[in-house]
Design a protein around this motif. Structure first.
Motif, mmCIF file in Angstrom:
data_model
loop_
_atom_site.group_PDB
_atom_site.id
_atom_site.type_symbol
_atom_site.label_atom_id
_atom_site.label_comp_id
_atom_site.label_asym_id
_atom_site.label_seq_id
_atom_site.Cartn_x
_atom_site.Cartn_y
_atom_site.Cartn_z
ATOM 1 N N ASP A 109 0.859 -1.178 0.000
ATOM 2 C CA ASP A 109 0.000 0.000 0.000
ATOM 3 C C ASP A 109 0.899 1.233 0.000
ATOM 4 O O ASP A 109 1.949 1.237 0.658
ATOM 5 C CB ASP A 109 -0.887 -0.017 1.256
ATOM 6 N N LYS A 110 0.503 2.273 -0.720
ATOM 7 C CA LYS A 110 1.359 3.464 -0.815
ATOM 8 C C LYS A 110 1.591 4.117 0.545
ATOM 9 O O LYS A 110 2.599 4.781 0.745
ATOM 10 C CB LYS A 110 0.786 4.473 -1.808
ATOM 11 N N ASN A 111 0.695 3.906 1.495
ATOM 12 C CA ASN A 111 0.867 4.485 2.831
ATOM 13 C C ASN A 111 1.977 3.798 3.626
ATOM 14 O O ASN A 111 2.410 4.307 4.660
ATOM 15 C CB ASN A 111 -0.442 4.425 3.609
ATOM 16 N N ARG A 137 5.997 -4.448 3.917
ATOM 17 C CA ARG A 137 4.899 -5.228 3.366
ATOM 18 C C ARG A 137 4.384 -6.099 4.495
ATOM 19 O O ARG A 137 5.118 -6.891 5.070
ATOM 20 C CB ARG A 137 5.370 -6.089 2.190
#
Length: 149
Positions: free
Chosen positions: A67-69, A86
């Motif tokens: 996820d980009k966050n 991850r």
């Protein structure tokens, strides 16, 4: 008739490359192990492509399942650093792994850039599991010619 000697096994260059990999892996205990794809340490490291043209540097990294966050990009003293994590998926307790090849956990990659860049104009985007970092180069100050009178 000409006789040629054949070898069964790796050639000299392959042997030298393997020995050099082992040498550097021993120097840095947490380095990337090419033969085991980093799996001997139970970690993972996303692969990166770095390109350059007259206007910019570009770093592209494959990070499927992230996820980009969970990704952080920073720049300090000529070095671009990319960190992230991850997270593992929830596992059903009834299922046992037959084979597990996907790795989870945190990673850190850092790249030294050879020239000055426009720090305030660095942009990062994340789409379809690929991180793209665009790093524009700073204007090069050309020497000024002074006429002697």
């Amino acid at each position: 008739m000409k006789l040629t000697k054949t070898r069964n096994g790796p050639n000299t260059i392959d042997t030298l490359r393997r020995e050099m990999d082992h040498f550097f892996d021993d120097l840095v205990p947490f380095s990337w192990n090419r033969e085991q794809s980093g799996r001997s340490l139970g970690t993972w490291t996303p692969n990166a492509d770095i390109t350059e043209n007259e206007e910019r540097y570009q770093v592209m990294m494959d990070m499927p399942g992230m996820d980009k966050n969970d990704i952080k990009v920073s720049y300090h003293d000529g070095r671009v650093s990319i960190t992230g994590e991850r997270k593992s998926e929830e596992k059903d307790e009834k299922d046992d792994f037959i084979r597990q090849e996907r790795y989870y956990g945190s990673f850190y990659r850092s790249f030294m850039l050879p020239e000055k860049v426009k720090e305030d104009d660095i942009k990062a985007s994340f789409e379809d599991g690929v991180l793209k970092v665009m790093i524009p180069k700073a204007e090069v100050v050309k020497p000024k010619s002074i006429e002697v009178s």
